[in-house]
Design a protein around this motif. Structure first.
Motif, short mmCIF file in Angstrom:
data_model
loop_
_atom_site.label_atom_id
_atom_site.label_comp_id
_atom_site.label_asym_id
_atom_site.label_seq_id
_atom_site.Cartn_x
_atom_site.Cartn_y
_atom_site.Cartn_z
N SER A 1 50.58 99.26 30.74
CA SER A 1 51.70 98.47 31.24
C SER A 1 51.72 97.08 30.63
O SER A 1 52.78 96.56 30.24
CB SER A 1 51.63 98.38 32.77
OG SER A 1 51.83 99.64 33.38
N LEU A 2 50.55 96.46 30.53
CA LEU A 2 50.48 95.13 29.92
C LEU A 2 50.92 95.19 28.45
O LEU A 2 51.57 94.26 27.96
CB LEU A 2 49.07 94.57 30.03
CG LEU A 2 48.61 94.17 31.44
CD1 LEU A 2 47.14 93.78 31.43
CD2 LEU A 2 49.46 93.03 31.99
N ALA A 3 50.59 96.27 27.77
CA ALA A 3 51.02 96.41 26.37
C ALA A 3 52.54 96.46 26.27
O ALA A 3 53.14 95.89 25.35
CB ALA A 3 50.40 97.66 25.76
N VAL A 4 53.19 97.13 27.23
CA VAL A 4 54.66 97.18 27.24
C VAL A 4 55.23 95.80 27.53
O VAL A 4 56.19 95.35 26.89
CB VAL A 4 55.15 98.20 28.28
CG1 VAL A 4 56.66 98.09 28.48
CG2 VAL A 4 54.77 99.62 27.86
N LEU A 5 54.65 95.11 28.50
CA LEU A 5 55.21 93.83 28.93
C LEU A 5 54.94 92.71 27.95
O LEU A 5 55.77 91.80 27.80
CB LEU A 5 54.62 93.45 30.30
CG LEU A 5 54.99 94.36 31.47
CD1 LEU A 5 54.22 93.95 32.72
CD2 LEU A 5 56.48 94.33 31.75
N LEU A 6 53.79 92.77 27.25
CA LEU A 6 53.36 91.61 26.47
C LEU A 6 52.93 91.93 25.04
O LEU A 6 52.65 91.01 24.27
CB LEU A 6 52.20 90.91 27.18
CG LEU A 6 52.52 90.37 28.57
CD1 LEU A 6 51.28 90.28 29.42
CD2 LEU A 6 53.20 89.02 28.46
N GLY A 7 52.84 93.21 24.69
CA GLY A 7 52.29 93.56 23.40
C GLY A 7 53.30 93.93 22.34
O GLY A 7 52.92 94.28 21.22
N GLY A 8 54.57 93.84 22.65
CA GLY A 8 55.59 94.22 21.68
C GLY A 8 56.12 93.04 20.90
O GLY A 8 55.45 92.01 20.73
N ASP A 9 57.35 93.18 20.42
CA ASP A 9 57.98 92.12 19.63
C ASP A 9 58.34 90.91 20.48
O ASP A 9 58.56 89.82 19.96
CB ASP A 9 59.23 92.65 18.94
CG ASP A 9 58.92 93.71 17.91
OD1 ASP A 9 57.78 93.71 17.40
OD2 ASP A 9 59.80 94.55 17.63
N ARG A 10 58.44 91.11 21.79
CA ARG A 10 58.78 90.01 22.70
C ARG A 10 57.98 90.17 23.98
O ARG A 10 57.57 91.28 24.34
CB ARG A 10 60.27 90.01 23.03
CG ARG A 10 60.70 91.22 23.84
CD ARG A 10 62.20 91.27 24.09
NE ARG A 10 62.60 92.46 24.82
CZ ARG A 10 62.77 92.51 26.13
NH1 ARG A 10 62.59 91.41 26.87
NH2 ARG A 10 63.12 93.64 26.72
#
Length: 372
Positions: free
Chosen positions: A310-319
């Protein structure tokens, strides 16, 4: 969410817990996700001297406040809380007044270099009783809240956003239900607080949640970095015995299974153990367990692998989808006895370990280490 319901009690906790936790983590300053009861919020809004004491306490502790938990109205560490935490709900003037008080206080506590503050709130109400009249009352109060938040911004220059926090068993249990609740309301000031333990308990996906919110133009006001319990084989006698250690009298611990309909499962762990939930597949239990304690006893684990995803989705992408994160483990004193801290020093060490786990997880995603 320490047991302090009056303003001066909250201020005292800054010295008892906030400063020692900051020192244990080893940072010059620390962000504090602050729970204010209705009593404390009302006092801090109307008593300038109390607010000054709060500011002074924060300065001494090396703490700052950018987010407030305004979900529990009061007495959150009473011997028995259970369903009382959902009252008063968003059909009432009391819930509106409490949230407005918390918003005014937060606007006055925000550091000078912070653009906005966030508040998490009740997901409208418990799912029963519920009808069109109660739904209309909630919408009216939320619309009034948005107007009040606009007034705060005009008068203080501070932008405060409030997020409904989906939780199993409530009117708003899922992100989809949050979208329905917020449809037609002010999307600049009202949004969603995404509790990652709640999401995991319902076998939800952060990717799906963010996609739905993006499509609707509704923001993640803040995310609560939290982990629930997972048991792979709830029919196993050893696993059931281990789960029994988590069945306690203070808080509700809702149980869900994969693929279940909304509100499928049980409203509390003792009911699930008594046979209300099919044990042919895995269970997730709404019990906030320490982030750094993934392995549990006898076939139990925490949902920290799902939390990392979940953290990767929230903070690990392009934004970055969200910039307010709150580590929220309020169950330290009801953990099984072998895990339960018995002194303030042990509690400080546990909270510091959780914050360190969260900071390391963010660094793993490419964020730079700074203040907690």
């Amino acid at each position: 969410m320490h047991a302090a319901h009056e303003a001066d009690g909250v201020i005292a906790q800054l010295e008892t817990f906030a400063r020692p936790v900051r020192e244990a983590v080893g940072t010059p300053s620390i962000g504090l996700g602050t729970w204010l009861s209705a009593d404390a919020a009302g006092t801090l809004r109307r008593d300038g001297a109390a607010l000054d004491r709060m500011r002074a306490g924060l300065a001494r502790a090396g703490g700052e406040v950018v987010t407030v938990n305004a979900f529990p109205y009061g007495a959150f560490q009473a011997p028995v809380v259970k369903g009382r935490v959902y009252h008063p709900d968003w059909t009432t003037a009391e819930r509106f007044d409490y949230t407005v008080d918390a918003a005014w206080v937060l606007a006055r506590l925000l550091p000078d270099d912070v653009e906005r503050g966030s508040i998490s709130t009740l997901p409208l109400a418990w799912r029963e009783p519920w009808d069109d009249a109660r739904a209309a009352a909630c919408r009216e109060n939320l619309a009034r809240l948005a107007d009040e938040l606009a007034t705060i911004e005009r008068e203080t220059g501070r932008r405060i956003q409030v997020g409904l926090e989906p939780e199993p068993g409530c009117v708003v249990e899922t992100v989809e239900q949050a979208l329905l609740a917020l449809d037609g309301l002010d999307r600049e000031r009202l949004g969603v607080c995404l509790d990652l333990a709640h999401l995991a308990t319902g076998f939800g996906s952060a990717r799906d949640a963010v996609d739905l919110l993006d499509e609707a133009g509704i923001g993640v006001v803040k995310a609560q970095v939290s982990a629930a319990l997972h048991v792979a084989d709830p029919a196993d006698p050893a696993s059931r015995a281990a789960l029994g250690e988590f069945a306690e009298d203070r808080f509700l611990h809702q149980v869900r299974r994969p693929g279940g309909e909304v509100a499928a499962g049980a409203d509390d762990l003792p009911q699930a153990l008594a046979g209300e939930v099919d044990d042919a597949d895995a269970w997730r239990i709404h019990f906030h367990v320490p982030l750094h304690a993934e392995a549990q006893a006898a076939g139990l684990r925490s949902t920290t692998p799902e939390l990392r995803d979940s953290l990767a989705v929230l903070l690990g992408g392009d934004r970055c989808v969200v910039d307010h994160l709150e580590v929220e483990s309020y169950t330290w004193n009801v953990l099984p006895s072998a895990q339960r801290p018995t002194t303030d020093a042990e509690l400080v060490a546990g909270i510091a370990a959780e914050l360190t786990w969260a900071a390391d997880a963010l660094v793993d995603l490419g964020l730079e280490r700074g203040c907690a």
